[in-house]
Design a protein around this motif. Structure first.
Motif, short mmCIF file in Angstrom:
data_model
loop_
_atom_site.label_atom_id
_atom_site.label_comp_id
_atom_site.label_asym_id
_atom_site.label_seq_id
_atom_site.Cartn_x
_atom_site.Cartn_y
_atom_site.Cartn_z
N ARG A 174 0.82 -1.21 0.00
CA ARG A 174 0.00 0.00 0.00
C ARG A 174 0.85 1.27 0.00
O ARG A 174 0.48 2.26 -0.59
CB ARG A 174 -0.95 0.00 1.20
CG ARG A 174 -2.11 -0.94 0.97
CD ARG A 174 -3.05 -0.97 2.12
NE ARG A 174 -4.23 -1.75 1.75
CZ ARG A 174 -5.16 -2.13 2.59
NH1 ARG A 174 -5.05 -1.81 3.86
NH2 ARG A 174 -6.19 -2.83 2.18
N VAL A 175 1.98 1.20 0.66
CA VAL A 175 2.88 2.36 0.63
C VAL A 175 3.46 2.50 -0.79
O VAL A 175 3.46 3.58 -1.37
CB VAL A 175 4.02 2.22 1.65
CG1 VAL A 175 5.08 3.29 1.43
CG2 VAL A 175 3.47 2.31 3.08
N LEU A 176 3.91 1.38 -1.34
CA LEU A 176 4.57 1.44 -2.65
C LEU A 176 3.61 1.82 -3.77
O LEU A 176 4.01 2.37 -4.78
CB LEU A 176 5.23 0.09 -2.97
CG LEU A 176 6.39 -0.29 -2.04
CD1 LEU A 176 6.89 -1.69 -2.36
CD2 LEU A 176 7.53 0.71 -2.16
N THR A 177 2.31 1.53 -3.58
CA THR A 177 1.32 1.86 -4.63
C THR A 177 0.60 3.18 -4.33
O THR A 177 -0.45 3.43 -4.87
CB THR A 177 0.29 0.74 -4.77
OG1 THR A 177 -0.33 0.50 -3.51
CG2 THR A 177 0.92 -0.55 -5.26
N THR A 178 1.15 4.00 -3.46
CA THR A 178 0.68 5.36 -3.15
C THR A 178 -0.62 5.40 -2.36
O THR A 178 -1.24 6.45 -2.22
CB THR A 178 0.46 6.24 -4.42
OG1 THR A 178 -0.74 5.85 -5.08
CG2 THR A 178 1.63 6.15 -5.37
N LEU A 179 -1.08 4.25 -1.84
CA LEU A 179 -2.34 4.26 -1.10
C LEU A 179 -2.19 4.86 0.29
O LEU A 179 -3.10 5.53 0.77
CB LEU A 179 -2.92 2.85 -0.99
CG LEU A 179 -3.62 2.33 -2.24
CD1 LEU A 179 -4.04 0.88 -2.05
CD2 LEU A 179 -4.83 3.18 -2.58
N ASP A 207 5.18 6.55 7.68
CA ASP A 207 5.55 7.46 8.78
C ASP A 207 7.02 7.85 8.65
O ASP A 207 7.42 8.93 9.06
CB ASP A 207 5.34 6.78 10.14
CG ASP A 207 3.88 6.45 10.38
OD1 ASP A 207 3.03 7.13 9.78
OD2 ASP A 207 3.60 5.51 11.14
N ALA A 208 7.82 6.95 8.12
CA ALA A 208 9.24 7.23 7.92
C ALA A 208 9.76 6.39 6.78
O ALA A 208 9.11 5.42 6.38
CB ALA A 208 10.03 6.92 9.20
N GLY A 209 10.92 6.76 6.26
CA GLY A 209 11.50 6.03 5.14
C GLY A 209 11.04 6.62 3.82
O GLY A 209 10.20 7.51 3.78
N ARG A 210 11.67 6.14 2.75
CA ARG A 210 11.22 6.63 1.44
C ARG A 210 11.20 5.48 0.45
O ARG A 210 11.85 4.46 0.64
CB ARG A 210 12.10 7.78 0.95
CG ARG A 210 13.52 7.43 0.58
CD ARG A 210 14.28 8.69 0.21
NE ARG A 210 13.88 9.25 -1.07
CZ ARG A 210 14.45 8.90 -2.24
NH1 ARG A 210 15.38 7.99 -2.27
NH2 ARG A 210 14.08 9.48 -3.38
N ALA A 211 10.41 5.69 -0.60
CA ALA A 211 10.30 4.65 -1.61
C ALA A 211 10.14 5.29 -2.98
O ALA A 211 9.53 6.35 -3.12
CB ALA A 211 9.08 3.77 -1.32
N THR A 212 10.73 4.65 -3.99
CA THR A 212 10.57 5.12 -5.35
C THR A 212 10.11 3.96 -6.23
O THR A 212 10.44 2.80 -5.98
CB THR A 212 11.89 5.66 -5.93
OG1 THR A 212 12.88 4.63 -5.81
CG2 THR A 212 12.36 6.90 -5.20
#
Lengths: 345, 278
Positions: free
Chosen positions: A62-67, A71-76
């Protein structure tokens, strides 16, 4: 035209990594859904995210698919930040969820055509692509029936087809086969394997070791919101203790003698099963050890009924990494119970 | 994301919602049968309270039933959003490169169209039992337009509720408990000026009253009961227009419409951007 080296390098780095996550954290009130997940999907490869229910797989997706925002960290995804450039990410990804998010009042065709329109394909393109995918996923007979009438396997296939409408370069599949009967699961595996052959970058979550073993180039094992191991299926299996040489002799009387010979080749203590007349010993040399064993046993004229290198299964790996089995659940989940029944049937 | 994307994406979503009406005709039958039933029941049961002029009451009551029904009609926006959340459809939409406002815009527009259908059915039923448009087509259009605008604004309130509550059944039940009194403590079914003081004040400022009153003015069905002998038209009017809101019913209603949209369009859009199933 001169292009600065740093730009060229940056491009190479971006392009070569379809998905990258660094230290993703997402906490809900009392639950640490994910607690520092890092992973990477090199372009054109399949990453299997393996873990039991509640391990944090779905939250990661869900984080990786922009949903949801971490709270912390980053993803591309394909070099675009999922928090800062969600629109760019969305136009490059296809997502198929844990439970099929098809509109049950729409027909299979209408579902796919709608998704095509929402990816901003032209009307004619969206229509053609919908028909094409329905044929590809063997749903053409049911194309003009409301999805309500579809079986579980058909809905999953339709949902997966929805993820492919715009031919996105990066695809996320969140437990694509959970709750499917063995036959539908086999069908799904074929479809996914086909995607992989076409060079799509894929992130796949699963609680089935067999699935990760079959489909994934690399595997990360997550448990309780953390990545606890990563590598290829073979590397993970090696981490558990590597290969073992197993020899079954024809004559029980020679079992002790065989044991002595094999211990001199092996790298640790042996195990003997008198009932099956089998000696098992850990080895480090792989095929070399196997050949040495054959030679030594032959020199001593011990008749061998069966000999081979036994590699630990991913199940062994998971058990030794987490202390519990992969398919154990922390809470009651009726879908999983149905699943197990289907597997046992 | 451009406005063009908003329009085309919203149209795609609205079309999807309207297909559901086609596939589940029971839904439309139910939403239209209920207002027909109300028109007939209220018209003949309450109409008998005014034995001198039951026809006058039936005409008076129509605007009230219109108002109540379209407000209830707007609640399906809430259960629709909640259902889409529950089934993961919103998750899918949110991973697509759509305009973030388009799902809500499409939903509220398709629910508005649903309300248009309901209004047509009720109007035809009304015409059969003797309701008449007495101030001309233009005024009638103003009346219908104002009601639909209010229903549209109310859809955005319900969209917010649906996104926050997430369970379609709860949205429906909660809506019923709030909206039923809201549409009854008003001049919808009986003249509000005879109510006990507290209710009379609430009814006088209730936007449901002002929508209803504005519609009655434009339809020409202002009075439930015949006037007292010798009472002037102006005196009768000042009796039913006992608050500023009722005297300026159109402006006051428009004010509510603007207020609801100004608050709930951004709130619902923000809620949508964060909405995730379970």
């Amino acid at each position: 035209m001169e292009v600065p080296l740093s730009v060229v390098l940056a491009k190479i780095v971006c392009v070569s990594e379809a998905v990258r996550a660094e230290g993703l954290v997402k906490h809900y009130k009392e639950v640490k859904a994910i607690d520092g997940v890092s992973l990477s999907v090199p372009e054109g490869t399949v990453l299997g995210v393996l873990g039991p229910n509640g391990a944090g797989k779905t939250t990661t997706v869900r984080v990786l698919t922009t949903l949801i925002a971490p709270d912390a960290g980053r993803a591309t995804v394909a070099g675009h930040d999922v928090v800062k450039e969600p629109d760019a990410v969305r136009s490059l990804i296809g997502v198929s969820g844990q439970y099929a998010a098809v509109d049950e009042y729409l027909t299979g065709y209408e579902n796919l055509e709608m998704i095509g329109r929402l990816y901003h394909l032209k009307a004619a393109q969206a229509k053609a692509r919908a028909r094409e995918l329905l044929a590809e996923f063997r749903l053409d007979d049911a194309a003009d029936r409301p999805a309500k009438t579809y079986s579980g396997g058909m809905r999953r296939r339709l949902d997966l087809a929805g993820a492919l409408v715009a031919r996105p370069p990066v695809i996320f599949l969140d437990e694509p086969t959970t709750g499917l009967d063995p036959r539908s699961r086999g069908d799904m595996w074929e479809v996914i394997a086909g995607l992989v052959r076409e060079g799509t970058s894929l992130l796949l979550t699963t609680q089935y070791l067999e699935e990760a073993d079959r489909l994934a180039d690399n595997i990360v094992v997550v448990d309780r919101g953390l990545v606890i191991a990563e590598g290829t299926a073979d590397q993970l299996k090696d981490q558990v203790g590597g290969a073992r040489l197993a020899v079954t002799v024809a004559d029980t009387a020679r079992l002790g003698e065989a044991r002595g010979l094999l211990e001199s080749i092996g790298s640790g203590a042996s195990e003997v099963d008198e009932h099956t007349r089998t000696v098992t010993v850990p080895v480090s040399g792989g095929t070399e050890s196997l050949l040495a064993a054959v030679r030594r046993l032959d020199e001593h004229q011990i008749t061998v009924q069966d000999i081979g290198i036994r590699r630990p299964t991913l199940d062994d790996a998971f058990l030794s990494l987490t202390g519990h089995k992969a398919e154990e659940t922390t809470e009651d989940d009726p879908a999983q119970d149905r699943e197990r029944e289907a597997q046992n049937a | 994301m451009t406005t063009a994307a908003l329009v085309t994406d919203a149209a795609t979503v609205a079309r999807r919602n309207l297909i559901k009406i086609k596939r589940v005709p029971d839904l439309l039958v139910f939403t239209t049968l209920q207002p027909i039933m109300f028109v007939l029941l209220f018209g003949y049961v309450f109409g008998s309270l005014a034995p001198q002029d039951p026809q006058g009451y039936r005409e008076f009551m129509m605007a009230g039933i219109f108002a109540q029904t379209i407000i209830f009609g707007a609640t399906i926006t809430g259960s629709g959003m909640a259902e889409d959340m529950q089934k993961g459809v919103i998750d899918r939409f949110r991973t697509l490169p759509m305009h973030p406002g388009s799902v809500l815009a499409g939903r509220t527009v398709s629910d508005l169209m649903n309300n248009v259908i309901v209004l047509v059915v009720m109007s035809l039923t009304g015409l059969v039992i003797g309701w008449r448009i007495r101030e001309g087509v233009l005024h009638a259009a103003v009346a219908f337009g104002l009601m639909l605008l209010f229903a549209y604004a109310f859809s955005w309130v319900m969209a917010f509720v649906g996104l926050k509550v997430r369970a379609p059944e709860i949205v429906n039940n909660a809506a019923f408990i709030v909206i039923f009194p809201l549409t009854f403590v008003a001049n919808t079914f009986v003249p509000a000026e005879n109510m006990p003081a507290v209710l009379k004040t609430i009814a006088g400022w209730n936007p449901v009253s002002t929508i209803t009153h504005a519609a009655r003015e434009n339809f020409g069905n202002l009075f439930a009961l015949p006037g007292r002998p010798g009472q002037s038209q102006a005196a009768r009017l000042s009796e039913i227009e006992y608050t500023w809101a009722l005297r300026h019913a159109e402006i006051y209603t428009l004010g509510w419409i603007v207020l609801l949209l100004a608050i709930f369009v951004p709130l619902s859009t923000a809620a949508y951007k964060k909405a995730v199933a379970r």
